[in-house]
Design a protein around this motif. Structure first.
Motif, mmCIF file in Angstrom:
data_model
loop_
_atom_site.group_PDB
_atom_site.id
_atom_site.type_symbol
_atom_site.label_atom_id
_atom_site.label_comp_id
_atom_site.label_asym_id
_atom_site.label_seq_id
_atom_site.Cartn_x
_atom_site.Cartn_y
_atom_site.Cartn_z
ATOM 1 N N THR A 2 0.828 -1.204 0.000
ATOM 2 C CA THR A 2 0.000 0.000 0.000
ATOM 3 C C THR A 2 0.860 1.251 0.000
ATOM 4 O O THR A 2 0.581 2.220 -0.729
ATOM 5 C CB THR A 2 -0.927 0.007 1.231
ATOM 6 O OG1 THR A 2 -1.804 -1.123 1.163
ATOM 7 C CG2 THR A 2 -1.754 1.287 1.279
ATOM 8 N N GLU A 3 1.937 1.229 0.803
ATOM 9 C CA GLU A 3 2.822 2.394 0.874
ATOM 10 C C GLU A 3 3.457 2.679 -0.485
ATOM 11 O O GLU A 3 3.539 3.838 -0.909
ATOM 12 C CB GLU A 3 3.910 2.149 1.919
ATOM 13 C CG GLU A 3 4.850 3.320 2.106
ATOM 14 C CD GLU A 3 5.919 3.047 3.156
ATOM 15 O OE1 GLU A 3 6.859 3.849 3.245
ATOM 16 O OE2 GLU A 3 5.802 2.030 3.862
ATOM 17 N N ASP A 4 3.896 1.648 -1.198
ATOM 18 C CA ASP A 4 4.496 1.838 -2.514
ATOM 19 C C ASP A 4 3.489 2.406 -3.500
ATOM 20 O O ASP A 4 3.806 3.299 -4.303
ATOM 21 C CB ASP A 4 5.040 0.507 -3.049
ATOM 22 C CG ASP A 4 6.223 -0.010 -2.249
ATOM 23 O OD1 ASP A 4 6.848 0.806 -1.543
ATOM 24 O OD2 ASP A 4 6.507 -1.211 -2.316
ATOM 25 N N LEU A 6 0.802 4.197 -2.829
ATOM 26 C CA LEU A 6 0.489 5.577 -2.481
ATOM 27 C C LEU A 6 1.603 6.522 -2.913
ATOM 28 O O LEU A 6 1.335 7.638 -3.381
ATOM 29 C CB LEU A 6 0.237 5.698 -0.977
ATOM 30 C CG LEU A 6 -1.036 5.023 -0.456
ATOM 31 C CD1 LEU A 6 -1.120 5.139 1.054
ATOM 32 C CD2 LEU A 6 -2.272 5.627 -1.114
ATOM 33 N N ARG A 7 2.850 6.076 -2.775
ATOM 34 C CA ARG A 7 3.974 6.916 -3.214
ATOM 35 C C ARG A 7 3.916 7.139 -4.724
ATOM 36 O O ARG A 7 4.193 8.232 -5.214
ATOM 37 C CB ARG A 7 5.304 6.258 -2.836
ATOM 38 C CG ARG A 7 6.522 7.077 -3.258
ATOM 39 C CD ARG A 7 7.812 6.344 -2.969
ATOM 40 N NE ARG A 7 8.081 6.273 -1.550
ATOM 41 C CZ ARG A 7 8.689 7.244 -0.863
ATOM 42 N NH1 ARG A 7 9.062 8.348 -1.472
ATOM 43 N NH2 ARG A 7 8.919 7.106 0.416
ATOM 44 N N LEU A 35 -4.179 10.701 1.325
ATOM 45 C CA LEU A 35 -3.206 9.624 1.507
ATOM 46 C C LEU A 35 -3.305 9.023 2.905
ATOM 47 O O LEU A 35 -3.214 7.804 3.080
ATOM 48 C CB LEU A 35 -1.793 10.154 1.266
ATOM 49 C CG LEU A 35 -1.454 10.582 -0.169
ATOM 50 C CD1 LEU A 35 -0.080 11.244 -0.203
ATOM 51 C CD2 LEU A 35 -1.493 9.394 -1.119
ATOM 52 N N ALA A 39 -4.166 5.200 3.759
ATOM 53 C CA ALA A 39 -3.274 4.391 4.582
ATOM 54 C C ALA A 39 -4.006 3.787 5.769
ATOM 55 O O ALA A 39 -3.643 2.707 6.258
ATOM 56 C CB ALA A 39 -2.097 5.241 5.068
ATOM 57 N N THR A 127 10.853 12.659 1.737
ATOM 58 C CA THR A 127 10.511 13.387 2.946
ATOM 59 C C THR A 127 11.392 14.622 3.059
ATOM 60 O O THR A 127 12.432 14.738 2.401
ATOM 61 C CB THR A 127 10.716 12.518 4.191
ATOM 62 O OG1 THR A 127 12.123 12.232 4.327
ATOM 63 C CG2 THR A 127 9.951 11.212 4.076
ATOM 64 N N ARG A 197 16.007 2.343 -3.446
ATOM 65 C CA ARG A 197 14.565 2.594 -3.446
ATOM 66 C C ARG A 197 14.122 2.588 -4.900
ATOM 67 O O ARG A 197 14.190 3.591 -5.604
ATOM 68 C CB ARG A 197 14.253 3.927 -2.768
ATOM 69 C CG ARG A 197 14.591 3.927 -1.286
ATOM 70 C CD ARG A 197 14.452 5.279 -0.650
ATOM 71 N NE ARG A 197 13.113 5.824 -0.821
ATOM 72 C CZ ARG A 197 12.736 7.022 -0.349
ATOM 73 N NH1 ARG A 197 13.612 7.760 0.314
ATOM 74 N NH2 ARG A 197 11.517 7.456 -0.528
#
Length: 401
Positions: A2-4, A6-7, A35, A39, A127, A197
């Motif tokens: 999910t994090e990937d 959303l990014r 977002l 999440a 970030t 990454r």
């Protein structure tokens, strides 16, 4: 997972909202809320069939709520109505909203460093802390810079459109630098457990391909794309099964991606045959020389040294000097490289750069000074926030005890 996802989707959703209403700062806040909602909800409810559309709808409604809560609500009722209607309509894909947002982040109303920082934040998904490390400055300072940049874009009334031809060259320089930094952060992450990454390198390559499609005759765009492809070709050979770093001279070259190498080499050969040389073309040419060598011992270091000398003339920087010292040591011996590294000792930008200490340690080891080399490796390990690099450097130091 999910994090990937959303990014990947965040810059696309932000671009859609900015195209619709032009309020960059407000749109980014709305996207961040969407977002956060995703999440929280998706892990339990499942990822929706159209995650991009879900985020656009939620972010648009958050933005509508923002508009309605402001003191000028009456004057903005029409805008809020349009946003409400748009939130419930299927999104029609544009040519490349993300690319347009990329150029918007490089608006002339903000300074070049702020252009880079804002684009890394909005497009690359880095970030504030990661961006601060890339610029070698405190996180709070970088946060203030990004905030001011967003306010400046709003005050300038920037339109969501590709820049006119007269402004494109200057904006393009910043765009390319931004893409270069995004790729570098993805290829060797500045902090954390992972060395690489892949989401960032993949996005940097995708966006650079799109810029190349838009400007196929620009040598530096082609050079940057070639550099990324030739560098990314080595990705699978850089990591040990335990996640450790493998330096280029120890890599299994059969794992290098020949398709990417062929594409990148062909691209840079075509580019070098036309027009003036630029820094990305020269860096790509260096990467191509590495890629052509069947073994580390077969690397044409004299050619690489010559290319670095040329690069140092047209785009001098401490990092270029650092890399030139490595090439010089390969051609003339470790002491020659150490002498060149000594010229960087007073450079403020390199004072906390762990690579300076790591390269010096490596050359000291080659020069037969294990005690000094060990101290250098330990100092380099202390200065990096990348855990794989820390482990590699500590292991090099331990081997010299």
């Amino acid at each position: 997972m999910t994090e990937d996802l959303l990014r990947e989707l965040a810059p696309q959703v932000l671009a859609v909202l900015v195209r619709r209403n032009g309020q960059f700062d407000a749109c980014e806040d709305a996207v961040q809320e969407a977002l956060l909602a995703a999440a929280t909800q998706w892990p339990e409810a499942g990822v929706p069939d159209n995650p991009r559309g879900w985020l656009i709808t939620v972010a648009s409604r958050r933005l509508t709520d923002q508009w309605r809560s402001e003191s000028a609500r009456r004057q903005r009722e029409d805008k809020a109505y349009v946003l409400d209607e748009a939130a419930d309509q299927p999104e029609i894909p544009q040519s490349d909203d993300t690319l347009t947002l990329l150029f918007m982040c490089c608006h002339p109303a903000i300074t070049p460093p702020s252009q880079v920082a804002l684009t890394l934040r909005a497009i690359g998904g880095l970030t504030t802390g990661e961006i601060a490390r890339a610029f070698l400055m405190p996180e709070a300072t970088m946060g203030s810079r990004i905030s001011r940049a967003k306010k400046s874009i709003k005050a300038a009334g920037s339109q969501f459109a590709l820049p006119p031809e007269a402004e494109r060259d200057e904006r393009l320089k910043v765009v390319l630098h931004v893409l270069y930094l995004i790729f570098n952060e993805g290829y060797t992450a500045s902090s954390g457990e992972d060395l690489q990454r892949v989401d960032l390198t993949t996005e940097a390559i995708r966006l650079t391909r799109e810029v190349h499609r838009l400007l196929p005759a620009d040598g530096e765009v082609a050079g940057l794309l070639a550099l990324m492809l030739l560098t990314d070709a080595r990705r699978a050979a850089r990591i040990r099964p335990d996640g450790g770093l493998i330096p280029i001279d120890e890599q299994d070259r059969s794992l290098w991606n020949r398709e990417l190498i062929e594409e990148g080499s062909a691209l840079i050969l075509r580019t070098l045959a036309h027009g003036a040389l630029g820094q990305y073309q020269l860096q790509a040419a260096i990467a191509a020389v590495h890629a052509e060598a069947p073994t580390a011992e077969a690397t044409d270091w004299p050619q690489i040294l010559g290319l670095y000398r040329l690069l140092d003339r047209i785009a001098p920087s401490p990092v270029v000097t650092l890399n030139r010292a490595i090439a010089l040591a390969q051609v003339q011996g470790p002491q020659a490289g150490l002498d060149l590294l000594a010229t960087l000792d007073g450079d403020k930008l390199m004072a906390d750069n762990h690579r300076l200490y790591a390269v010096r340690a490596h050359l000291l080891e080659r020069a037969g000074d294990p005690a000094a080399a060990r101290a250098g490796y330990l100092e380099a390990a202390r200065r990096t926030t990348s855990l794989p690099e820390q482990r590699y450097l500590n292991a090099r130091a331990a081997a010299l005890t």
